[in-house]
Write a protein that holds these residues in place. Sequence first.
Motif, PDB file in Angstrom:
ATOM      1  N   ARG A 115       0.841  -1.195   0.000  1.00  0.00           N
ATOM      2  CA  ARG A 115       0.000   0.000   0.000  1.00  0.00           C
ATOM      3  C   ARG A 115       0.877   1.247   0.000  1.00  0.00           C
ATOM      4  NH1 ARG A 115      -2.449   0.414   5.138  1.00  0.00           N
ATOM      5  NH2 ARG A 115      -3.204  -1.678   4.692  1.00  0.00           N
ATOM      6  N   ALA A 116       1.933   1.227   0.795  1.00  0.00           N
ATOM      7  CA  ALA A 116       2.840   2.379   0.854  1.00  0.00           C
ATOM      8  C   ALA A 116       3.487   2.630  -0.503  1.00  0.00           C
ATOM      9  CB  ALA A 116       3.905   2.153   1.925  1.00  0.00           C
ATOM     10  N   VAL A 117       3.914   1.570  -1.175  1.00  0.00           N
ATOM     11  CA  VAL A 117       4.535   1.729  -2.496  1.00  0.00           C
ATOM     12  C   VAL A 117       3.543   2.342  -3.475  1.00  0.00           C
ATOM     13  CG1 VAL A 117       5.421   0.448  -4.499  1.00  0.00           C
ATOM     14  CG2 VAL A 117       6.281  -0.069  -2.212  1.00  0.00           C
ATOM     15  N   ILE A 118       2.317   1.854  -3.494  1.00  0.00           N
ATOM     16  CA  ILE A 118       1.305   2.383  -4.421  1.00  0.00           C
ATOM     17  C   ILE A 118       1.010   3.845  -4.113  1.00  0.00           C
ATOM     18  CG2 ILE A 118      -1.126   2.211  -5.116  1.00  0.00           C
ATOM     19  CD1 ILE A 118       0.683   0.050  -6.339  1.00  0.00           C
ATOM     20  N   VAL A 119       0.853   4.177  -2.852  1.00  0.00           N
ATOM     21  CA  VAL A 119       0.570   5.566  -2.470  1.00  0.00           C
ATOM     22  C   VAL A 119       1.705   6.486  -2.900  1.00  0.00           C
ATOM     23  CG1 VAL A 119       0.317   7.129  -0.496  1.00  0.00           C
ATOM     24  CG2 VAL A 119      -0.998   5.008  -0.583  1.00  0.00           C
ATOM     25  N   LEU A 120       2.930   6.103  -2.590  1.00  0.00           N
ATOM     26  CA  LEU A 120       4.068   6.965  -2.916  1.00  0.00           C
ATOM     27  C   LEU A 120       4.323   7.034  -4.417  1.00  0.00           C
ATOM     28  CD1 LEU A 120       6.467   5.928  -0.026  1.00  0.00           C
ATOM     29  CD2 LEU A 120       5.162   8.057  -0.235  1.00  0.00           C
ATOM     30  N   ALA A 132      11.988   4.160  -2.776  1.00  0.00           N
ATOM     31  CA  ALA A 132      12.900   3.255  -2.068  1.00  0.00           C
ATOM     32  C   ALA A 132      13.583   3.964  -0.907  1.00  0.00           C
ATOM     33  CB  ALA A 132      13.938   2.700  -3.046  1.00  0.00           C
ATOM     34  N   GLU A 133      13.990   5.211  -1.127  1.00  0.00           N
ATOM     35  CA  GLU A 133      14.650   5.971  -0.067  1.00  0.00           C
ATOM     36  C   GLU A 133      13.710   6.193   1.116  1.00  0.00           C
ATOM     37  OE1 GLU A 133      16.507  10.393   0.633  1.00  0.00           O
ATOM     38  OE2 GLU A 133      16.584   9.550  -1.385  1.00  0.00           O
ATOM     39  N   ILE A 134      12.468   6.562   0.830  1.00  0.00           N
ATOM     40  CA  ILE A 134      11.499   6.813   1.900  1.00  0.00           C
ATOM     41  C   ILE A 134      11.209   5.535   2.683  1.00  0.00           C
ATOM     42  CG2 ILE A 134       9.062   7.371   2.347  1.00  0.00           C
ATOM     43  CD1 ILE A 134       9.320   9.456   0.069  1.00  0.00           C
ATOM     44  N   LEU A 135      11.087   4.408   1.962  1.00  0.00           N
ATOM     45  CA  LEU A 135      10.756   3.146   2.615  1.00  0.00           C
ATOM     46  C   LEU A 135      11.977   2.428   3.184  1.00  0.00           C
ATOM     47  CD1 LEU A 135       8.083   1.758   0.143  1.00  0.00           C
ATOM     48  CD2 LEU A 135       7.713   2.869   2.356  1.00  0.00           C
ATOM     49  N   GLY A 136      13.172   2.920   2.843  1.00  0.00           N
ATOM     50  CA  GLY A 136      14.384   2.286   3.344  1.00  0.00           C
ATOM     51  C   GLY A 136      14.621   0.911   2.739  1.00  0.00           C
ATOM     52  N   CYS A 137      14.371   0.779   1.433  1.00  0.00           N
ATOM     53  CA  CYS A 137      14.563  -0.492   0.757  1.00  0.00           C
ATOM     54  C   CYS A 137      15.206  -0.244  -0.607  1.00  0.00           C
ATOM     55  CB  CYS A 137      13.237  -1.236   0.604  1.00  0.00           C
ATOM     56  SG  CYS A 137      12.019  -0.383  -0.425  1.00  0.00           S
ATOM     57  N   SER A 138      15.414  -1.283  -1.373  1.00  0.00           N
ATOM     58  CA  SER A 138      16.026  -1.144  -2.694  1.00  0.00           C
ATOM     59  C   SER A 138      14.966  -0.798  -3.741  1.00  0.00           C
ATOM     60  CB  SER A 138      16.729  -2.440  -3.092  1.00  0.00           C
ATOM     61  OG  SER A 138      15.762  -3.442  -3.361  1.00  0.00           O
ATOM     62  N   SER A 144       9.120  -4.785  -7.283  1.00  0.00           N
ATOM     63  CA  SER A 144       8.402  -6.040  -7.049  1.00  0.00           C
ATOM     64  C   SER A 144       7.138  -5.823  -6.229  1.00  0.00           C
ATOM     65  CB  SER A 144       9.313  -7.075  -6.385  1.00  0.00           C
ATOM     66  OG  SER A 144       9.629  -6.713  -5.060  1.00  0.00           O
ATOM     67  N   GLN A 145       7.214  -4.948  -5.218  1.00  0.00           N
ATOM     68  CA  GLN A 145       6.032  -4.667  -4.407  1.00  0.00           C
ATOM     69  C   GLN A 145       4.961  -3.957  -5.228  1.00  0.00           C
ATOM     70  OE1 GLN A 145       5.526  -5.520  -0.858  1.00  0.00           O
ATOM     71  NE2 GLN A 145       7.054  -6.907  -1.696  1.00  0.00           N
ATOM     72  N   ALA A 146       5.373  -3.047  -6.099  1.00  0.00           N
ATOM     73  CA  ALA A 146       4.415  -2.353  -6.973  1.00  0.00           C
ATOM     74  C   ALA A 146       3.761  -3.342  -7.923  1.00  0.00           C
ATOM     75  CB  ALA A 146       5.110  -1.233  -7.747  1.00  0.00           C
ATOM     76  N   SER A 147       4.551  -4.237  -8.498  1.00  0.00           N
ATOM     77  CA  SER A 147       4.011  -5.231  -9.426  1.00  0.00           C
ATOM     78  C   SER A 147       2.986  -6.126  -8.742  1.00  0.00           C
ATOM     79  CB  SER A 147       5.155  -6.069  -9.996  1.00  0.00           C
ATOM     80  OG  SER A 147       4.662  -7.083 -10.836  1.00  0.00           O
TER      81      SER A 147
END
Length: 171
Positions: A115-120, A132-138, A144-147
């Motif tokens: 949900r966070a990826v879609i919102v951002l 990725a920077e906001i979520l602290g991930c690659s 992959s999360q968006a897909s």
Amino acid sequence: MSGPDDDGFAAFVAARGTSLLRVAHLACGDEREAEDLLQTALERTYRRWDRVWHDNPEPYVRRVIVNAAINRARRRAILRILPTHTPPERPAREVDLDLRGMLMDALRALPPRQRAVIVLRYWEDLGEAQTAEILGCSTGTVKSQASKALAKLRTAIGHESLEGVLESAHS
């Protein structure tokens, strides 16, 4: 802290508060909880304002909102408490209100990180690197999360051009 820094913080909140509230609402799916998330994020930002003001403080606040939303969702899952409130319906220009309602329900059903990826990515129109920077991930994780999230949303609302629906739903 008091003085000129207070003015800078107040100006930041006045300028970006509405946008940040929208991020919080989309991240958690509940209007009241969104207000709490934003309040928490602003409180944490205020305490660190002397360290974050010189950079762009908005990504910092977004990250606090998203992390707080994810933490709250995890706590709810552990306690088996589900949110009972629905977000307020707002008129959409190009999206049928029924479709918008289905989209919001499907968005709330996503796992917190998806949900966070879609919102951002789609509501805030951030790039993969910024997300990725906001979520602290690659960026690979963001992709992959968006897909995965888009596939779930397509299935939930039965709409093949979901990206267009996402773009017009937040306007």
